[in-house]
Design a protein around this motif. Structure first.
Motif, mmCIF file in Angstrom:
data_model
loop_
_atom_site.group_PDB
_atom_site.id
_atom_site.type_symbol
_atom_site.label_atom_id
_atom_site.label_comp_id
_atom_site.label_asym_id
_atom_site.label_seq_id
_atom_site.Cartn_x
_atom_site.Cartn_y
_atom_site.Cartn_z
ATOM 1 N N SER A 236 62.701 67.984 16.863
ATOM 2 C CA SER A 236 63.464 66.777 16.537
ATOM 3 C C SER A 236 64.410 67.047 15.372
ATOM 4 C CB SER A 236 62.516 65.632 16.179
ATOM 5 O OG SER A 236 61.800 65.937 14.991
ATOM 6 N N PRO A 237 65.469 66.225 15.217
ATOM 7 C CA PRO A 237 66.449 66.453 14.142
ATOM 8 C C PRO A 237 65.858 66.437 12.742
ATOM 9 C CG PRO A 237 67.333 64.925 15.766
ATOM 10 C CD PRO A 237 65.900 65.146 16.124
ATOM 11 N N ASN A 238 64.743 65.731 12.533
ATOM 12 C CA ASN A 238 64.132 65.715 11.198
ATOM 13 C C ASN A 238 63.047 66.771 11.030
ATOM 14 O OD1 ASN A 238 62.051 64.689 12.706
ATOM 15 N ND2 ASN A 238 62.088 62.642 11.790
ATOM 16 N N GLY A 239 62.846 67.607 12.057
ATOM 17 C CA GLY A 239 61.886 68.702 11.956
ATOM 18 C C GLY A 239 60.431 68.284 12.009
ATOM 19 N N LYS A 240 60.127 67.011 12.309
ATOM 20 C CA LYS A 240 58.736 66.537 12.282
ATOM 21 C C LYS A 240 58.043 66.587 13.633
ATOM 22 C CE LYS A 240 59.366 63.386 8.369
ATOM 23 N NZ LYS A 240 59.279 61.972 7.908
ATOM 24 N N PHE A 241 58.818 66.526 14.729
ATOM 25 C CA PHE A 241 58.220 66.419 16.056
ATOM 26 C C PHE A 241 58.697 67.538 16.966
ATOM 27 C CE2 PHE A 241 59.068 61.983 14.555
ATOM 28 C CZ PHE A 241 57.782 61.741 14.088
ATOM 29 N N LEU A 242 57.872 67.842 17.955
ATOM 30 C CA LEU A 242 58.180 68.899 18.913
ATOM 31 C C LEU A 242 57.959 68.359 20.320
ATOM 32 C CD1 LEU A 242 58.811 71.931 19.521
ATOM 33 C CD2 LEU A 242 56.333 72.331 19.408
ATOM 34 N N ALA A 243 58.996 68.423 21.140
ATOM 35 C CA ALA A 243 58.893 68.017 22.542
ATOM 36 C C ALA A 243 58.649 69.258 23.392
ATOM 37 C CB ALA A 243 60.162 67.303 22.977
ATOM 38 N N LEU A 244 57.655 69.183 24.303
ATOM 39 C CA LEU A 244 57.263 70.333 25.123
ATOM 40 C C LEU A 244 57.268 69.936 26.601
ATOM 41 C CD1 LEU A 244 54.177 71.350 22.960
ATOM 42 C CD2 LEU A 244 56.360 72.557 23.022
ATOM 43 N N PHE A 245 57.786 70.816 27.452
ATOM 44 C CA PHE A 245 57.748 70.593 28.897
ATOM 45 C C PHE A 245 56.824 71.640 29.502
ATOM 46 C CE2 PHE A 245 59.142 70.966 33.274
ATOM 47 C CZ PHE A 245 59.351 69.638 33.645
ATOM 48 N N THR A 246 55.796 71.173 30.229
ATOM 49 C CA THR A 246 54.801 72.086 30.787
ATOM 50 C C THR A 246 55.155 72.470 32.216
ATOM 51 O OG1 THR A 246 53.367 70.384 31.746
ATOM 52 C CG2 THR A 246 53.087 70.860 29.397
ATOM 53 N N THR A 247 54.465 73.483 32.719
ATOM 54 C CA THR A 247 54.686 73.911 34.101
ATOM 55 C C THR A 247 54.204 72.867 35.093
ATOM 56 O OG1 THR A 247 52.587 75.106 33.944
ATOM 57 C CG2 THR A 247 54.599 76.379 33.590
#
Length: 831
Positions: A224-235
């Motif tokens: 995320s732009p604020n470095g706090k969150f991570l979006a993940l796409f799984t198989t």
């Protein structure tokens, strides 16, 4: 009010309790199939760079160049620059915080381009060169490159690039996906790399740490732009959102597609956007954009043409073949005012304006209803105006705020005025010809100073000056950049024309520095123009170093002298001394008195040899003599000292105005020679003593004849000789010779000094011998000094001095003598 189809809520959609909107900002004319290009979009409404993707097969049009070319466009689709690509295969592109295009090449070379195609470059080192770069991640101030041997190389500051090999992640194959967290968002203040491998993620910084996840493999990820969150796409087609410290699982959403999206980006910080191209999913007839909210709600958009997503701090830009759109969460103030059925104070104030314009009494009713919250309603309307792209709603919201202010007795209008200024600036840079679709939130984050810098870099100097003037900011740097650009572009104009054009434009800016402009002219191969421009530089501290670098040494010295700054003069003098032969160096400074004086001051302390050479070439014989004589005092060997004095004597003898000095030096030489002889004969130290001191020492060591000879040779006056001899004889307690001296002839200094010297040596008996030789009026006082009160009284009585008798009586403590003194006083009184 606008017709229903123009209502601001027309393009809104709701996900859970939040509203989002997608607005068209520009209609584009580039008609480009974006799926065929490698693309990099700059944040804050910045430019877009693209180059034909060598991984895709393409049919070339008639007008299309065969040579690879990087195209740089504004967000409005206006071509800014074309860069013919002549290097190796490009691995990745991105933009820095200064809007420099960063191009990473397979061999580890990094190029930083400005918007006009000028570049600097550096390399990532031998590891990258030998193994090649296979992928990279770029952020505002640095990048991380993944090499062919699965090592990570980080550069955290493009201004001072220092490639650093990160910890070995231990990979045996390329990661499924990866991302970086910039240093400003990490606790360690070092860049952290997230590598998706197997079913888990490795976090690499100083070491590689396995986060022990089980939901993978993760084929796409985005921070995320604020470095706090991570979006993940799984198989399995799921979207997971976790905190970047992997301590919290925030949401999970199933997309029903196991094919990873072309792009996965954040829309601000509270939702993510996924984009699937038909190339990835041939079964799709259209490109699909899926937006997933924080509570699992979603909305889908379809596009006929390929698109490109550019994440922003408050949303995402969507670039397609025919338009530029902005997707964002509806700001709270905007939602509060325009949401259907809203009864917030701001909504009622906005509605009151509508009734007022229709001359409806309901306007007054609305104002009365929100009287206690009217100030907050005014603030909300002002804030909401900043978030609008449509001019109509900007005006009506500000008008509503102004309408509400009329009913407030005390309201600080600064916020209203500042927002009006801000909206004028934002509308100016959003104009199609400029093409910077920056939002109010981005403008606050970016700051006006940086926005002006971006206008300058794009050569929109006139607009930059107007914005700076409007915001009451200095325009110096804008005008300097304009002048530098003028010089670079004006290759056909003569130097006088260019100089006059620049000076006329900058004439109303007193104190503006011309140094950078002159430096640009010099680098552009126009040294005469640079010199002319430097004549207008008001600060010598900027002027002189540049003149030195331009090889205008004598002019640099003149300007330094005119400034009166001794440090600058020394700077030029030392530069000239290092650069020029000694004779040429002296020629340059000879007719400049201040430079000569400063050189003398320096050399007297630090470099006597240079000073001697300087005096010699200028035929300054007296100064040469002076420095030679001063140097003689530093000589330890007597012969060397005498030789230097003889050299100095020769210089003085050549100038008839310095006869006295020549005679003094001649006598000094004779004295040194005599002292050297005395040392050999008497075995005492004499060298360095004056004539008087030499006589004194001869007397103290018992060499009275030699003392007398020195007196004769150096024509020492009798008075001085007697004083010296007197003090020396008393010092060694040779009272026999002292008495002989006193009897030898009448003393030229009198006999009182004999008494005083004996008293100082506490030799009162010896002192008494000479008191009767002194003048009668002084005898009484001298006898008192040695404690002979009876003799003192007798001398006073002989002189019939009653006052002297009384002084003696006052100091005498002997009762018998006091009676005698009383008798003397009585006798004198009776007469």
């Amino acid at each position: 009010m606008p017709p229903p189809h123009m209502q601001p809520t027309t393009d809104w959609f709701q996900m859970q309790d939040r509203f989002y909107r997608k607005q068209e900002i520009y209609s584009l004319s580039w008609k480009t199939d974006l799926s065929k290009f490698m693309i990099a979009g700059a944040p804050f409404g910045g430019p877009i760079a693209m180059i034909r993707d060598d991984k895709t097969i393409q049919l070339l049009g008639k007008q299309q160049s065969v040579k690879p070319t990087i195209f740089i466009y504004t967000s409005a689709g206006k071509l800014m620059e074309q860069l013919l690509w002549d290097k190796g295969r490009i691995v990745g592109m991105g933009w820095t915080d200064q809007e420099q295009l960063t191009v990473v090449i397979e061999d580890g070379t990094i190029r930083l381009y400005n918007i006009h195609g000028e570049y600097t470059q550096f390399t990532l080192g031998n590891v990258a060169k030998d193994c090649g770069v296979v992928d990279c991640q770029i952020w505002g101030t640095g990048l991380v490159a993944l090499t062919g041997n699965y090592q990570l190389i980080a550069v955290t500051n493009f201004d001072e690039p220092r490639p650093r090999l990160m910890a070995d992640p231990g990979l045996r194959e390329l990661p499924h996906s990866w991302a970086v967290i910039p240093p400003r968002y990490t606790l360690s203040r070092h860049v952290e790399v997230l590598l998706a491998t197997g079913s888990t993620i490795l976090v690499v910084d100083q070491e590689a740490q396995d986060q022990l996840l089980q939901q993978g493999p993760f084929t796409k990820m985005a921070v995320s732009p604020n470095g706090k969150f991570l979006a993940l796409f799984t198989t399995e087609g799921k979207i997971l959102v976790v905190s970047t410290d992997f301590q919290k699982n925030l949401s999970e959403f199933g997309t029903k597609s196991k094919i990873p999206p072309q792009q996965l980006v954040w829309c601000g910080t509270d939702s993510v956007i996924l984009y699937w191209d038909t190339q990835l999913k041939p079964e799709l007839s259209q490109r699909v954009v899926l937006m997933v909210g924080p509570f699992g709600d979603w909305i889908k958009y379809s596009y006929d043409d390929a698109i490109y997503l550019i994440p922003e701090v408050d949303g995402a830009r969507i670039m397609s073949a025919d338009k530029c759109e902005f997707l964002q969460k509806v700001p709270n103030q905007t939602e509060e005012i325009f949401k259907s059925g809203s009864t917030s104070p701001a909504a009622l104030l906005y509605d009151a304006l509508d009734h007022f314009e229709k001359k409806s009494p309901k306007a007054d009713e609305n104002i009365r209803t929100i009287k206690t919250d009217l100030a907050d309603a005014v603030d909300a309307c002002i804030e909401a105006a900043g978030y609008e792209f449509v001019h109509h709603y900007q005006r009506t919201l500000l008008k509503a705020a102004s309408f509400g202010k009329c009913f407030l007795e005390q309201y600080n209008a600064d916020r209203f005025v500042n927002m009006c200024q801000t909206m004028r600036v934002l509308n100016a840079v959003r104009y199609y010809e400029i093409g910077i679709p920056i939002t109010y939130a981005q403008y606050i984050r970016l700051t006006p100073e940086v926005l002006i810098d971006r206008l300058i870099n794009r050569h929109h100097h006139l607009l930059a000056v107007r914005v700076a003037d409007y915001l009451k900011m200095r325009t110096d740097r804008i005008l300097i950049h304009w002048a530098c650009s003028k010089i670079k572009k004006s290759t056909d104009d003569d130097e006088d024309t260019i100089c006059n054009t620049i000076v006329e434009k900058l004439a109303n800016k007193p104190g503006l520095s011309y140094a950078e402009i002159a430096k640009t002219a010099y680098k552009a191969g126009q040294p005469k123009l640079a010199t002319k421009l430097l004549n207008y530089e008001p600060r010598a501290a900027d002027q002189v170093p540049l003149l030195i670098s331009m090889q205008e040494d004598e002019l640099a010295l003149i300007k330094a002298i005119e400034s009166g700054d001794t440090d600058l003069v020394y700077l030029v003098i030392f530069h000239l001394k290092r650069k020029l032969p000694l004779g040429e160096f002296f020629r340059v400074i000879n007719n400049k008195p201040l430079a000569c004086n400063l050189l003398e001051v320096y050399c007297k302390e630090q470099d006597k040899e240079l000073l001697r050479n300087f005096y010699y070439q200028d035929d300054r014989r007296v100064d040469s003599a002076t420095i030679t004589i001063l140097e003689s005092f530093d000589e330890q060997d007597l012969n060397d000292r005498i030789n230097k004095l003889k050299v100095g004597l020769k210089f003085y003898q050549e100038d008839k105005d310095y006869n006295f000095e020549a005679k003094a030096i001649d006598e000094s030489i004779k004295l040194l020679q005599l002292q050297g002889q005395l040392e050999k004969e008497i075995l005492h130290t004499f060298i360095g003593l004056s004539v008087s001191q030499t006589i004194h020492k001869c007397v103290t060591v018992g060499q009275l004849p030699k003392a007398t000879k020195i007196k004769t040779d150096f024509k020492v006056p009798d008075k001085r000789f007697w004083w010296i001899k007197l003090q020396a004889l008393v010092e060694i307690r040779d009272f026999e010779n002292l008495e002989k001296l006193a009897k030898s002839k009448k003393s030229p200094i009198g006999y009182e000094p004999f008494v005083d010297e004996c008293i100082k040596a506490m030799q009162y008996r010896e002192a008494a011998k000479y008191i009767l030789k002194c003048d009668p009026p002084t005898r009484a006082a001298l006898f008192v000094k040695i404690g002979s009160f009876k003799e003192a009284a007798e001398q006073a009585f002989m002189l019939k001095d009653v006052n002297a008798l009384r002084d003696v009586r006052a100091k005498c403590t002997n009762h018998v003598i006091r009676q005698e003194i009383d008798s003397f006083i009585a006798q004198l009184a009776s007469k």
